[in-house]
Every structure is written in C-alpha cells, then in structure tokens.
Design a protein around this motif. Sequence first.
Motif, PDB file in Angstrom:
ATOM      1  N   MET A  61     -42.784  71.987 -18.291  1.00 53.55           N
ATOM      2  CA  MET A  61     -42.803  71.974 -16.827  1.00 53.55           C
ATOM      3  C   MET A  61     -41.589  72.711 -16.263  1.00 53.55           C
ATOM      4  SD  MET A  61     -44.219  68.157 -15.978  1.00 53.55           S
ATOM      5  CE  MET A  61     -44.395  68.412 -14.208  1.00 53.55           C
ATOM      6  N   GLU A  62     -40.448  72.558 -16.929  1.00 51.44           N
ATOM      7  CA  GLU A  62     -39.237  73.255 -16.498  1.00 51.44           C
ATOM      8  C   GLU A  62     -39.413  74.764 -16.688  1.00 51.44           C
ATOM      9  OE1 GLU A  62     -34.524  72.172 -16.734  1.00 51.44           O
ATOM     10  OE2 GLU A  62     -35.716  71.850 -18.544  1.00 51.44           O
ATOM     11  N   LYS A  63     -39.946  75.149 -17.820  1.00 46.87           N
ATOM     12  CA  LYS A  63     -40.194  76.569 -18.109  1.00 46.87           C
ATOM     13  C   LYS A  63     -41.139  77.182 -17.077  1.00 46.87           C
ATOM     14  CE  LYS A  63     -42.259  79.559 -21.597  1.00 46.87           C
ATOM     15  NZ  LYS A  63     -43.163  79.564 -22.731  1.00 46.87           N
ATOM     16  N   ASN A  64     -42.127  76.380 -16.621  1.00 47.05           N
ATOM     17  CA  ASN A  64     -43.109  76.858 -15.643  1.00 47.05           C
ATOM     18  C   ASN A  64     -42.613  76.758 -14.201  1.00 47.05           C
ATOM     19  OD1 ASN A  64     -44.963  77.506 -17.631  1.00 47.05           O
ATOM     20  ND2 ASN A  64     -45.942  75.503 -17.556  1.00 47.05           N
ATOM     21  N   GLY A  65     -41.360  76.330 -14.024  1.00 44.38           N
ATOM     22  CA  GLY A  65     -40.778  76.294 -12.684  1.00 44.38           C
ATOM     23  C   GLY A  65     -41.236  75.130 -11.829  1.00 44.38           C
ATOM     24  N   LEU A  66     -41.694  74.037 -12.462  1.00 45.70           N
ATOM     25  CA  LEU A  66     -42.181  72.896 -11.695  1.00 45.70           C
ATOM     26  C   LEU A  66     -41.124  71.812 -11.496  1.00 45.70           C
ATOM     27  CD1 LEU A  66     -45.728  72.568 -13.297  1.00 45.70           C
ATOM     28  CD2 LEU A  66     -45.129  73.595 -11.082  1.00 45.70           C
ATOM     29  N   ILE A  67     -40.164  71.736 -12.397  1.00 42.07           N
ATOM     30  CA  ILE A  67     -39.093  70.738 -12.284  1.00 42.07           C
ATOM     31  C   ILE A  67     -37.746  71.350 -12.603  1.00 42.07           C
ATOM     32  CG2 ILE A  67     -40.584  68.762 -12.879  1.00 42.07           C
ATOM     33  CD1 ILE A  67     -39.057  68.823 -15.671  1.00 42.07           C
ATOM     34  N   ARG A  68     -36.699  70.618 -12.178  1.00 40.38           N
ATOM     35  CA  ARG A  68     -35.319  70.905 -12.568  1.00 40.38           C
ATOM     36  C   ARG A  68     -34.744  69.598 -13.087  1.00 40.38           C
ATOM     37  NH1 ARG A  68     -35.040  72.238  -7.325  1.00 40.38           N
ATOM     38  NH2 ARG A  68     -33.550  70.577  -6.912  1.00 40.38           N
ATOM     39  N   ARG A  69     -33.804  69.716 -13.995  1.00 41.18           N
ATOM     40  CA  ARG A  69     -33.057  68.531 -14.451  1.00 41.18           C
ATOM     41  C   ARG A  69     -31.660  68.659 -13.885  1.00 41.18           C
ATOM     42  NH1 ARG A  69     -35.497  67.068 -20.246  1.00 41.18           N
ATOM     43  NH2 ARG A  69     -37.015  68.736 -20.362  1.00 41.18           N
ATOM     44  N   GLU A  70     -31.215  67.615 -13.198  1.00 36.86           N
ATOM     45  CA  GLU A  70     -29.908  67.638 -12.555  1.00 36.86           C
ATOM     46  C   GLU A  70     -29.058  66.484 -13.063  1.00 36.86           C
ATOM     47  OE1 GLU A  70     -30.733  67.318  -8.380  1.00 36.86           O
ATOM     48  OE2 GLU A  70     -31.422  69.394  -8.233  1.00 36.86           O
ATOM     49  N   GLU A 107     -37.994  59.846  -3.413  1.00 31.60           N
ATOM     50  CA  GLU A 107     -36.895  59.201  -2.704  1.00 31.60           C
ATOM     51  C   GLU A 107     -35.909  58.504  -3.632  1.00 31.60           C
ATOM     52  OE1 GLU A 107     -39.709  56.148  -3.736  1.00 31.60           O
ATOM     53  OE2 GLU A 107     -40.063  58.086  -2.810  1.00 31.60           O
ATOM     54  N   ARG A 108     -36.226  58.442  -4.919  1.00 30.20           N
ATOM     55  CA  ARG A 108     -35.311  57.792  -5.864  1.00 30.20           C
ATOM     56  C   ARG A 108     -35.069  58.703  -7.062  1.00 30.20           C
ATOM     57  NH1 ARG A 108     -37.203  55.287 -10.400  1.00 30.20           N
ATOM     58  NH2 ARG A 108     -39.432  55.286 -10.754  1.00 30.20           N
ATOM     59  N   ASP A 109     -34.007  58.403  -7.798  1.00 35.31           N
ATOM     60  CA  ASP A 109     -33.722  59.153  -9.017  1.00 35.31           C
ATOM     61  C   ASP A 109     -34.725  58.753 -10.091  1.00 35.31           C
ATOM     62  OD1 ASP A 109     -31.581  60.410  -7.846  1.00 35.31           O
ATOM     63  OD2 ASP A 109     -30.062  59.156  -8.804  1.00 35.31           O
ATOM     64  N   VAL A 110     -35.353  59.732 -10.712  1.00 40.40           N
ATOM     65  CA  VAL A 110     -36.298  59.496 -11.806  1.00 40.40           C
ATOM     66  C   VAL A 110     -35.727  60.169 -13.046  1.00 40.40           C
ATOM     67  CG1 VAL A 110     -38.617  59.924 -12.686  1.00 40.40           C
ATOM     68  CG2 VAL A 110     -38.298  59.393 -10.267  1.00 40.40           C
ATOM     69  N   PHE A 111     -35.667  59.400 -14.129  1.00 42.51           N
ATOM     70  CA  PHE A 111     -35.143  59.889 -15.395  1.00 42.51           C
ATOM     71  C   PHE A 111     -36.254  59.892 -16.435  1.00 42.51           C
ATOM     72  CE2 PHE A 111     -31.739  57.821 -13.031  1.00 42.51           C
ATOM     73  CZ  PHE A 111     -30.821  58.857 -12.953  1.00 42.51           C
ATOM     74  N   GLN A 112     -35.997  60.543 -17.530  1.00 41.05           N
ATOM     75  CA  GLN A 112     -37.004  60.642 -18.585  1.00 41.05           C
ATOM     76  C   GLN A 112     -37.485  59.260 -19.023  1.00 41.05           C
ATOM     77  OE1 GLN A 112     -36.471  63.528 -21.680  1.00 41.05           O
ATOM     78  NE2 GLN A 112     -37.636  62.325 -23.152  1.00 41.05           N
ATOM     79  N   ARG A 113     -36.596  58.323 -19.154  1.00 45.08           N
ATOM     80  CA  ARG A 113     -36.998  56.976 -19.608  1.00 45.08           C
ATOM     81  C   ARG A 113     -37.963  56.317 -18.631  1.00 45.08           C
ATOM     82  NH1 ARG A 113     -31.398  55.732 -18.082  1.00 45.08           N
ATOM     83  NH2 ARG A 113     -31.528  54.627 -16.110  1.00 45.08           N
ATOM     84  N   THR A 128     -39.505  71.057  -8.067  1.00 48.11           N
ATOM     85  CA  THR A 128     -39.139  72.288  -7.368  1.00 48.11           C
ATOM     86  C   THR A 128     -40.038  72.441  -6.145  1.00 48.11           C
ATOM     87  OG1 THR A 128     -40.715  73.620  -8.601  1.00 48.11           O
ATOM     88  CG2 THR A 128     -38.476  73.426  -9.530  1.00 48.11           C
ATOM     89  N   GLN A 129     -39.696  73.363  -5.287  1.00 50.71           N
ATOM     90  CA  GLN A 129     -40.546  73.633  -4.122  1.00 50.71           C
ATOM     91  C   GLN A 129     -41.927  74.093  -4.580  1.00 50.71           C
ATOM     92  OE1 GLN A 129     -39.699  72.898  -0.914  1.00 50.71           O
ATOM     93  NE2 GLN A 129     -41.877  73.253  -0.583  1.00 50.71           N
ATOM     94  N   LYS A 130     -41.971  74.869  -5.650  1.00 51.65           N
ATOM     95  CA  LYS A 130     -43.252  75.325  -6.198  1.00 51.65           C
ATOM     96  C   LYS A 130     -44.138  74.127  -6.547  1.00 51.65           C
ATOM     97  CE  LYS A 130     -45.164  77.746 -10.232  1.00 51.65           C
ATOM     98  NZ  LYS A 130     -44.842  78.507 -11.455  1.00 51.65           N
TER      99      LYS A 130
END
Length: 158
Positions: free
Chosen positions: A73-82, A47-53, A96-98
């Motif tokens: 995780m991005e390569k494996n399709g688990l997250i996106r960075r927006e 429900e909130r924005d989460v950043f690397q920090r 991601t939905q996955k």
Amino acid sequence: MRHLGLEVHRLEKLMARQRGYSAAHQDADRQTGMHGYLLRYLYENQERDVFQRDIEKAFSISRSSVTVTLQLMEKNGLIRRESVAQDARLKRIVLTQKARDLHRQIEADILAFESNLARGISEEEQEVFLRVAKKMQENLREDLAKQGISICKGGDCE
C-alpha cells in the motif's frame, strides 16, 4: 418450479458487470482485496493514531501479512508511516490524499449503484427482499454447519 439460486446467480453476475464499469472500482480492483478493507478501516479511524498492531487485532491477521500488505500500500502511494513523538519505534499509519480520494469515489459509486439497483422498488419491497436474503443466508449457514464446513476466512466470520 422456482429457481431461486439461478436468479440470485444472474443478479450477482449483472451486479459484478455493472460494478466493473466504475473507474474507482477498477482502480481498487487492481489492488488486493485486503487493501479495500484497510482503506475503509483507516478512513473510519482517521481521527486517532492507528498502528500496525491495531490492524493485526482488527482483522485477526498475522504481523507478517500486515507488514506485506502495508508495504504494498505504501509502494502504491495509499499510505504513509509516520513516527510518533512518544516512541520513535512506533509508526502510525496515515492515508494519503490519493487513498482518501479513492475511498470517497468508491463510496459515491456504491451509493449511485445502490440507488440504481433500487430504482422503482418501494421501501417495503426492499425490506421484504432484505428479510428474505437474510433468511436464505441463515439457511445456507445452518446447512454448512451441519456438514461441518466453516464459513470463516482469516478470522472473519460472516
């Protein structure tokens, strides 16, 4: 003579074997251990924005470690960075939905596993078991501390 350690070991082995048959856990186990922790953290903070920090702080791990983990995780399709509107340099991390599906399946597997584990054991017996297990953990922690052995890993103390 009671062999508590042996019985705990046997229980742990049976639990690990049972868990190994879960399709969701097999999929999660192909990822690194840290991925599971991050999946849960991101799922619980959707429900909130989460950043690397935020992840660096939450898990007390270095920027480089988080970067490598998030890249995988991005390569494996688990997250996106927006990108976010207020600062294009910032990238929020989104499941991601996955990843959401995997997390929900793991949670369902855990509930089913624990239900099976507690089958035929009354609430009172479960409470006694939990009190005894916590006392055993305290005993072991005290002994390790007396020996000067830290039980903290990666900034996370049990």
